[in-house]
Design a protein around this motif. Structure first.
Motif, PDB file in Angstrom:
ATOM      1  N   MET A  72       0.690  -1.058   0.052  1.00 42.09           N
ATOM      2  CA  MET A  72       0.155  -0.136   0.107  1.00 42.09           C
ATOM      3  C   MET A  72       0.961   1.090  -0.004  1.00 42.09           C
ATOM      4  SD  MET A  72      -3.339  -0.563   0.125  1.00 42.09           S
ATOM      5  CE  MET A  72      -4.266   0.424   1.239  1.00 42.09           C
ATOM      6  N   GLU A  73       1.948   1.109  -0.842  1.00 43.49           N
ATOM      7  CA  GLU A  73       2.853   2.373  -0.761  1.00 43.49           C
ATOM      8  C   GLU A  73       2.459   3.276  -1.492  1.00 43.49           C
ATOM      9  OE1 GLU A  73       7.453   3.433  -1.522  1.00 43.49           O
ATOM     10  OE2 GLU A  73       6.940   1.142  -1.798  1.00 43.49           O
ATOM     11  N   TYR A  74       1.550   2.994  -2.838  1.00 43.46           N
ATOM     12  CA  TYR A  74       1.236   3.972  -3.830  1.00 43.46           C
ATOM     13  C   TYR A  74      -0.206   4.054  -3.712  1.00 43.46           C
ATOM     14  CZ  TYR A  74       6.090   3.370  -5.212  1.00 43.46           C
ATOM     15  OH  TYR A  74       7.322   3.552  -5.240  1.00 43.46           O
ATOM     16  N   ALA A  75      -0.886   5.131  -4.119  1.00 44.38           N
ATOM     17  CA  ALA A  75      -2.325   5.328  -4.131  1.00 44.38           C
ATOM     18  C   ALA A  75      -2.663   4.628  -5.609  1.00 44.38           C
ATOM     19  CB  ALA A  75      -2.611   6.943  -4.028  1.00 44.38           C
ATOM     20  N   VAL A  76      -1.760   5.096  -6.581  1.00 46.29           N
ATOM     21  CA  VAL A  76      -1.997   4.465  -8.006  1.00 46.29           C
ATOM     22  C   VAL A  76      -0.940   3.612  -8.405  1.00 46.29           C
ATOM     23  CG1 VAL A  76      -2.778   4.864 -10.362  1.00 46.29           C
ATOM     24  CG2 VAL A  76      -3.794   6.092  -8.376  1.00 46.29           C
ATOM     25  N   GLU A  77      -0.749   2.514  -9.049  1.00 45.18           N
ATOM     26  CA  GLU A  77       0.210   1.754  -9.209  1.00 45.18           C
ATOM     27  C   GLU A  77       0.024   1.003 -10.306  1.00 45.18           C
ATOM     28  OE1 GLU A  77       2.207  -0.669  -6.370  1.00 45.18           O
ATOM     29  OE2 GLU A  77       4.164  -0.415  -7.478  1.00 45.18           O
ATOM     30  N   THR A  78       0.759   0.914 -11.349  1.00 46.06           N
ATOM     31  CA  THR A  78       0.314   0.319 -12.741  1.00 46.06           C
ATOM     32  C   THR A  78       1.533  -0.603 -12.822  1.00 46.06           C
ATOM     33  OG1 THR A  78       1.100   1.821 -14.291  1.00 46.06           O
ATOM     34  CG2 THR A  78      -1.043   1.945 -13.805  1.00 46.06           C
ATOM     35  N   PHE A  79       1.308  -1.831 -13.465  1.00 46.01           N
ATOM     36  CA  PHE A  79       2.373  -2.657 -13.816  1.00 46.01           C
ATOM     37  C   PHE A  79       2.349  -3.175 -15.353  1.00 46.01           C
ATOM     38  CE2 PHE A  79       1.033  -3.598  -9.450  1.00 46.01           C
ATOM     39  CZ  PHE A  79       2.103  -3.242  -8.737  1.00 46.01           C
ATOM     40  N   SER A  80       3.229  -2.654 -16.119  1.00 47.92           N
ATOM     41  CA  SER A  80       3.186  -2.857 -17.621  1.00 47.92           C
ATOM     42  C   SER A  80       1.826  -2.735 -18.067  1.00 47.92           C
ATOM     43  CB  SER A  80       3.655  -4.531 -17.715  1.00 47.92           C
ATOM     44  OG  SER A  80       5.077  -4.626 -17.134  1.00 47.92           O
ATOM     45  N   LEU A  81       1.106  -1.559 -17.715  1.00 43.97           N
ATOM     46  CA  LEU A  81       0.062  -1.455 -18.222  1.00 43.97           C
ATOM     47  C   LEU A  81      -0.098  -1.293 -19.755  1.00 43.97           C
ATOM     48  CD1 LEU A  81      -2.801  -1.295 -16.844  1.00 43.97           C
ATOM     49  CD2 LEU A  81      -2.705   1.003 -17.160  1.00 43.97           C
ATOM     50  N   THR A  82      -0.763  -2.199 -20.644  1.00 44.91           N
ATOM     51  CA  THR A  82      -0.807  -2.077 -21.939  1.00 44.91           C
ATOM     52  C   THR A  82      -2.135  -1.964 -22.494  1.00 44.91           C
ATOM     53  OG1 THR A  82       1.325  -3.037 -21.898  1.00 44.91           O
ATOM     54  CG2 THR A  82      -0.011  -2.956 -24.009  1.00 44.91           C
ATOM     55  N   LYS A  83      -2.621  -1.054 -23.381  1.00 44.50           N
ATOM     56  CA  LYS A  83      -3.879  -1.221 -24.029  1.00 44.50           C
ATOM     57  C   LYS A  83      -3.703  -0.817 -25.412  1.00 44.50           C
ATOM     58  CE  LYS A  83      -8.357  -1.271 -24.494  1.00 44.50           C
ATOM     59  NZ  LYS A  83      -9.167  -2.401 -24.397  1.00 44.50           N
ATOM     60  N   ILE A  84      -4.173  -1.938 -26.136  1.00 40.08           N
ATOM     61  CA  ILE A  84      -4.290  -1.808 -27.646  1.00 40.08           C
ATOM     62  C   ILE A  84      -5.641  -2.034 -28.166  1.00 40.08           C
ATOM     63  CG2 ILE A  84      -3.471  -2.964 -29.948  1.00 40.08           C
ATOM     64  CD1 ILE A  84      -1.161  -4.263 -27.994  1.00 40.08           C
ATOM     65  N   PHE A  85      -5.902  -1.172 -29.087  1.00 40.03           N
ATOM     66  CA  PHE A  85      -7.525  -0.995 -29.822  1.00 40.03           C
ATOM     67  C   PHE A  85      -7.464  -1.732 -30.980  1.00 40.03           C
ATOM     68  CE2 PHE A  85      -7.555   2.938 -26.877  1.00 40.03           C
ATOM     69  CZ  PHE A  85      -8.638   2.467 -26.213  1.00 40.03           C
ATOM     70  N   PRO A  86      -8.235  -2.848 -31.112  1.00 37.79           N
ATOM     71  CA  PRO A  86      -8.129  -3.615 -32.210  1.00 37.79           C
ATOM     72  C   PRO A  86      -8.964  -2.724 -33.294  1.00 37.79           C
ATOM     73  CG  PRO A  86      -9.515  -4.491 -30.493  1.00 37.79           C
ATOM     74  CD  PRO A  86      -8.885  -3.198 -30.104  1.00 37.79           C
ATOM     75  N   ASP A  87      -9.116  -3.103 -34.689  1.00 42.23           N
ATOM     76  CA  ASP A  87     -10.219  -2.474 -35.345  1.00 42.23           C
ATOM     77  C   ASP A  87     -11.160  -3.591 -35.749  1.00 42.23           C
ATOM     78  OD1 ASP A  87      -9.159  -4.511 -36.942  1.00 42.23           O
ATOM     79  OD2 ASP A  87      -8.559  -3.302 -38.529  1.00 42.23           O
ATOM     80  N   TRP A  88     -12.240  -3.133 -36.381  1.00 40.21           N
ATOM     81  CA  TRP A  88     -13.407  -4.094 -36.332  1.00 40.21           C
ATOM     82  C   TRP A  88     -12.933  -5.434 -36.521  1.00 40.21           C
ATOM     83  CZ3 TRP A  88     -16.797  -6.714 -39.368  1.00 40.21           C
ATOM     84  CH2 TRP A  88     -18.014  -7.057 -38.648  1.00 40.21           C
ATOM     85  N   TRP A  89     -12.158  -5.638 -37.341  1.00 35.58           N
ATOM     86  CA  TRP A  89     -11.529  -7.329 -37.686  1.00 35.58           C
ATOM     87  C   TRP A  89     -10.653  -7.668 -36.470  1.00 35.58           C
ATOM     88  CZ3 TRP A  89     -14.550  -8.570 -41.497  1.00 35.58           C
ATOM     89  CH2 TRP A  89     -14.826  -7.541 -42.586  1.00 35.58           C
ATOM     90  N   GLY A  90     -10.525  -7.011 -35.671  1.00 36.48           N
ATOM     91  CA  GLY A  90      -9.649  -7.522 -34.403  1.00 36.48           C
ATOM     92  C   GLY A  90      -8.304  -7.440 -34.586  1.00 36.48           C
ATOM     93  N   ARG A  91      -7.878  -6.950 -35.695  1.00 33.22           N
ATOM     94  CA  ARG A  91      -6.544  -6.678 -35.885  1.00 33.22           C
ATOM     95  C   ARG A  91      -5.932  -5.498 -35.034  1.00 33.22           C
ATOM     96  NH1 ARG A  91      -6.407  -5.681 -42.259  1.00 33.22           N
ATOM     97  NH2 ARG A  91      -7.939  -4.146 -41.429  1.00 33.22           N
ATOM     98  N   GLU A  92      -4.630  -5.687 -34.523  1.00 35.76           N
ATOM     99  CA  GLU A  92      -4.188  -4.666 -33.523  1.00 35.76           C
ATOM    100  C   GLU A  92      -4.052  -3.484 -34.343  1.00 35.76           C
ATOM    101  OE1 GLU A  92      -0.971  -6.159 -31.100  1.00 35.76           O
ATOM    102  OE2 GLU A  92      -2.343  -7.624 -30.299  1.00 35.76           O
ATOM    103  N   LYS A  93      -4.593  -2.168 -33.750  1.00 37.07           N
ATOM    104  CA  LYS A  93      -4.390  -1.119 -34.462  1.00 37.07           C
ATOM    105  C   LYS A  93      -3.731   0.173 -34.008  1.00 37.07           C
ATOM    106  CE  LYS A  93      -6.159   0.193 -38.719  1.00 37.07           C
ATOM    107  NZ  LYS A  93      -5.891  -0.683 -39.594  1.00 37.07           N
TER     108      LYS A  93
END
Lengths: 415, 454
Positions: free
Chosen positions: A1-22
């Motif tokens: 509980m050292e940090y109020a917000v902590e992220t670990f290798s947070l990654t977000k990839i939006f795919p297109d309609w066909w599911g390809r990484e865009k």
């Protein structure tokens, strides 16, 4: 509980309609926000700031990695009950009026009726919308809606406040108020995570910042450290004679260094606030028949009348214990004088508050504008109580408040 | 629970303030009284009331169905589109709580409006006879045939399979079958013929129907034999003579002491229209047995046939009009609950226009479900396997609004029994609506609220 917000290798990839990484909006992000700090997330448009915040709040699910908010998942009710979130635009139910809006959000937190009512009134007071509390939010201007957005984020007295572009759509006065508020909340032990691309805002309030580009952190650290020009020295003094300046130049040359002497400039923000305030003061004698008649000016007038009670209200909203006595009446209501004076009184005070800040030209490296703090503190000496009624009684965050109260401040005498 | 309630009240507020509900309400408030006084029906007070109740309830039901679809879909899709959902879901509110809140809000709104409109319809219906100064005779007929809830007993269908098979075998042995026709076709024709035989009364013969479980509310009141004649040869004046005997026939047959009276009626009735014989309810035996006999006198000179649909029924008062009316309204409410769940489901993954279209399609299909099922059955005879494992389950998942139409009960003053209501509730709400809701929860829980589709 050292940090109020902590992220670990947070990654977000939006795919297109066909599911390809865009689009890779957030890329392997490791972010740490400590408790009780104001953290700024900066970056140009499309750098992943808002996406990061949505990931933290589970409005988006990460493609990879993990985010901890207040030590847990933000969907858990006990965690989300301690978070306040203001999205990049005020998404409000247009058919509800301001009071109902806050009531709705208060009920989502399951706040007891009494507490809810008190907090709603105090918050409306604070954001200066009490006069229009019964108007549907749909008829509000962008800035007013923004204020409601802020009020709803504070309804639960959050420990962590997440603000997405908090100052967009606000006039300079509103911006200043939000910045003051952020500083004040931080002083009371809250953690604030804000993202913005308005650098001036971030610079004024943040303890630490991270600059995002392409979903990655490009630079991170304390604002002071990042910005300080260690190879330069700035001396601020009152008006000096030519003679004195020459002497100083000689001393500097003696130190083998260069020296430029200029008069410091006001920031445009300061100038704007000063101008509006004095214009408003001049309009006072005719306040019975407000000449310009536009709504915004009414709104501003109403709001600055409340301004003198800001700290008092804040006290009500954020802490509960310090002084149980009932809040002293505002100077406005104490005076049985006619309306003109009623409006003038707080106006002068506002002017005072607003103008004193810039008077001592701010030394570059100083991050937090000192006068702001001292101003709030000064107000609180008079009426610190309301705000205290609302806050966690046991929380140690009240300490800084006390200190601030006691600290002697020179800001007052300037105006 | 508190957050569900908060969402629910907000949904109601939304529906009321966005004036969606308002428009429907005004429409009904204007239309209902207008209908009451502008539709004379067949001229009698009873006809007028039947028309009013039928049209009034149907219109209310239709408009509320549309309203439910619109509000439930709009409320959720709008939250998502206008992104208010960002500020709601980041509060300590589970996604299922949001959905349940929306659903509760829509249902409460429905209940509110349904109570309002059915109260209006009920009041107008009750006061119309007084307003129209109906005569004594008309009032009695209204009491017996409209302001009541009559249970209906129809003679059980006689199983003729065995007899048909025997006949078929006999014909086959004798070589009397038509050449070239298949066994199925022959059996089908023979079955129709046999069934008709069971319902036909040749001249000089009689037909006896026996009913168990006849339970009139009050033995001092009347029960009704409702029948319709068909004939093999139309008589010149289109009238058929008949002697009807109603009572406990076992007393006559076994010569025991007469405990209950047996009533005899000689009548002359128009063919191919419904008629009712009023019989004192004390004709029913203690063990709730009642027999009805019809004798075809030689005067007729034609075979009298009782058609399958409504050929013969025993009607008796089993409940009051008020209770029946309330049950009919409950039937509408069940329908609305289903539609609310459907709307929520559609909104959980579709945008507003698509979701509305989807719901309307299902609603219309459900309204004509009988026709739809029949046509599907007929069209897909060739591909039975494929059909019965793919399309048919989906079609069966649809509710059958037409089958449980409330006006079908109120207009002929037919009892809408609690077991039937419970069955509809169980099937339409507890099974079908819950399946939809669970599906909606599943989709909604895994949906990314802030998803950007590029």
């Amino acid at each position: 509980m050292e940090y109020a917000v902590e992220t670990f290798s947070l990654t977000k990839i939006f795919p297109d309609w066909w599911g390809r990484e865009k689009v890779c909006a957030v890329d392997d992000l490791n972010l740490q926000v400590r408790y009780n700090e104001v953290f700024g997330l900066l970056g140009p448009n499309g750098s992943g700031k808002t996406t990061t915040i949505k990931l933290l709040l589970n409005l988006l699910y990460p493609t990879n990695g993990k985010a901890l908010v207040l030590g847990g998942d933000s969907t858990e009710p006990q965690i989300s009950a301690r978070i306040g979130f203001m999205p990049e635009e005020s998404y409000l139910y247009r058919y509800l009026n301001a009071r109902e809006t806050l009531d709705f959000y208060g009920r989502l937190f399951g706040l007891p009726t009494k507490v809810r009512k008190m907090r709603i009134e105090a918050l409306l007071d604070m954001v200066g919308l009490k006069a229009v509390a019964n108007r549907p939010v749909g008829t509000f201007s962008k800035g007013m809606a923004r204020r409601i957005g802020l009020a709803q984020a504070l309804i639960n007295d959050p420990d962590l406040l997440i603000l997405d572009e908090p100052t967009t759509g606000l006039d300079p006065i509103g911006t200043r108020q939000i910045k003051d508020l952020i500083l004040e909340l931080a002083k009371r032990g809250k953690t604030v995570l804000l993202c913005s691309h308005l650098l001036a805002d971030v610079e004024d309030v943040c303890d630490r910042i991270a600059i995002l580009y392409g979903g990655r952190i490009q630079s991170e650290g304390r604002v002071r450290e990042l910005l300080q020009q260690t190879h330069k020295t700035q001396i601020t003094a009152g008006p000096l004679s030519k003679n004195a300046v020459e002497k100083i130049k000689q001393i500097v040359e003696h130190e083998d260094s260069d020296c430029v002497v200029t008069s410091p400039m006001d920031k445009l923000e300061t100038f704007f606030i000063k101008t509006v305030a004095s214009a408003r003061e001049q309009a006072q004698p005719t306040s019975g028949v407000v000449s310009d008649g536009t709504y915004i000016s009414d709104f501003l007038t109403a709001e600055h009348a409340e301004k003198s009670r800001r700290a008092e209200i804040l006290d009500k909203l954020v802490s509960t214990s310090i002084s149980p006595q009932t809040p002293p009446e505002t100077p406005a209501t104490e005076k049985p004088t006619p309306v003109e004076t009623y409006e003038q009184e707080p106006d002068e005070q506002l002017l005072e508050e607003l103008t004193q800040k810039p008077e001592p030209p701010k030394p570059k490296p100083v991050v937090k504008p000192q006068p702001v703090e001292s101003e709030v503190a000064r107000q609180k000496q008079n009426k610190k109580s309301i705000l205290d009624e609302l806050m966690d009684p046991s929380a140690p965050q009240n300490q800084p408040t006390d200190q601030a109260d006691k600290s002697p401040t020179g800001g007052d005498s300037n105006a | 629970m508190r957050s569900i309630w908060a969402v629910a009240t907000n949904t109601i507020r939304q529906a009321l303030r966005m004036k969606v509900a308002f428009i429907f309400t005004i429409l009904l408030l204007v239309l209902l009284p207008v209908m009451a006084f502008s539709m004379p029906g067949d001229g009698t007070v009873k006809g007028r009331l039947q028309t009013f109740v039928s049209y009034g309830l149907s219109l209310t039901s239709l408009l509320l169905c549309l309203l439910t679809i619109v509000v439930s879909v709009y409320s959720l899709t709008n939250d998502i589109k206008q992104k208010q959902i960002f500020t709601v879901l980041t509060k300590p509110v589970h996604r299922f709580q949001l959905l349940l809140g929306k659903l509760l809000g829509v249902i409460l709104l429905d209940v509110l409006l349904l109570v309002l409109f059915s109260a209006i319809i009920y009041t107008i219906t009750i006061y119309t006879p007084k307003l129209l100064n109906a005569g004594e005779e008309e009032l009695v007929s209204l009491d017996n045939e409209f302001f009541t809830a009559r249970a209906s007993l129809t003679p059980p269908k006689i199983d003729v399979t065995q007899e048909v098979l025997e006949t078929y075998n006999k014909l086959k042995e004798n070589g009397q079958l038509l050449p070239g026709s298949s066994k199925e076709d022959d059996i089908y024709i023979l079955t129709l013929r046999k069934e008709l035989e069971k319902r036909a009364v040749p001249v000089g013969r009689e037909l006896l129907w026996q009913f168990q479980n006849v339970k009139p509310l009050d033995p001092n009141q009347s029960l009704f034999i409702r029948f319709k004649y068909d004939v093999s040869v139309s008589p010149p004046d289109l009238n058929v003579y008949g002697r009807w005997v109603v009572g406990d026939d076992r007393q006559i047959r076994y010569g025991t002491e007469m405990k209950t009276p047996v009533y005899t009626f000689d009548r002359k009735d128009f063919i191919r229209t419904f008629h009712e014989i009023e019989v004192p309810a004390d004709a029913v035996a203690e063990d709730n047995y009642l027999a009805v006999g019809f004798f075809n006198p030689p005067l007729n000179n034609t075979v009298v046939i009782f058609p399958t649909e409504g050929g013969l029924e025993v009607l008796y008062k089993a409940d009051s009009f008020t209770v029946n009316f309330i049950k009919a309204v409950l039937l509408i409410l069940l329908r609305l609950i289903f539609l609310a769940c459907l709307g929520i489901l559609a909104a959980s993954f579709l945008s507003f226009p698509v979701a509305i279209l989807f719901c309307l399609m299902i609603f219309l299909t459900a309204t004509i479900s009988g026709f739809v099922l029949e046509s599907f059955d007929a069209l897909s005879k060739g591909l039975s396997g494929l059909y019965s494992y793919t399309v048919r389950p989906v079609v069966l998942l649809l509710p059958q609004f037409d089958k449980f139409n409330p006006t079908k009960f109120l207009v002929p003053a037919r009892l809408l029994s609690w077991p039937l209501l419970a069955k509809v509730a169980g099937l339409m709400v507890c099974v079908k609506a819950v399946v939809l809701l669970l599906l909606a929860l599943l989709i909604f829980t895994y949906r990314e609220m802030a998803k950007i589709i590029i």
